[in-house]
Motif scaffolding. Sequence first.
Motif, short mmCIF file in Angstrom:
data_model
loop_
_atom_site.label_atom_id
_atom_site.label_comp_id
_atom_site.label_asym_id
_atom_site.label_seq_id
_atom_site.Cartn_x
_atom_site.Cartn_y
_atom_site.Cartn_z
N GLN A 1 -7.04 10.08 1.51
CA GLN A 1 -7.47 8.92 2.31
C GLN A 1 -6.57 8.75 3.53
O GLN A 1 -7.07 8.48 4.64
N VAL A 2 -5.27 8.92 3.36
CA VAL A 2 -4.35 8.79 4.49
C VAL A 2 -4.61 9.87 5.53
O VAL A 2 -4.66 9.60 6.73
N GLU B 1 0.83 -1.21 0.00
CA GLU B 1 0.00 0.00 0.00
C GLU B 1 0.86 1.25 0.00
O GLU B 1 0.56 2.23 -0.70
N LEU C 1 -7.40 11.49 6.09
CA LEU C 1 -8.67 11.22 6.77
C LEU C 1 -8.54 10.07 7.76
O LEU C 1 -9.11 10.12 8.86
N LEU C 2 -7.78 9.04 7.41
CA LEU C 2 -7.56 7.92 8.32
C LEU C 2 -6.83 8.38 9.57
O LEU C 2 -7.20 8.02 10.70
N TRP D 1 0.99 4.16 -2.87
CA TRP D 1 0.83 5.56 -2.50
C TRP D 1 2.01 6.39 -3.00
O TRP D 1 1.83 7.47 -3.58
N VAL E 1 -5.90 11.43 -4.31
CA VAL E 1 -6.91 10.62 -3.63
C VAL E 1 -6.26 9.79 -2.52
O VAL E 1 -6.78 9.72 -1.40
N HIS E 2 -5.12 9.16 -2.80
CA HIS E 2 -4.42 8.36 -1.79
C HIS E 2 -4.03 9.23 -0.59
O HIS E 2 -4.20 8.82 0.56
#
Length: 63
Positions: free
Chosen positions: A34-35, A8, A37-38, A12, A30-31
């Motif tokens: 996502q990171v 992953e 937000l996580l 990324w 986008v990646h």
Amino acid sequence: MAKRRIMETGVWNVASVFPGGLLRGADGYVHNLQVRLLHALTTYQRAMTEPVQPHLPEAIDEE
């Protein structure tokens, strides 16, 4: 788990460093979103489950 995480991270990295990879809507963008937000979610969850330690001033000795 470690192998999946390494894969992953590689995806990324490649998506982020190629020219145009961080343009809005691109895979790298986008990646990264996502990171972020996580990480925000885990920070929030940790803050909601750990007891708050209030910062209290040192007691004043009034002798």
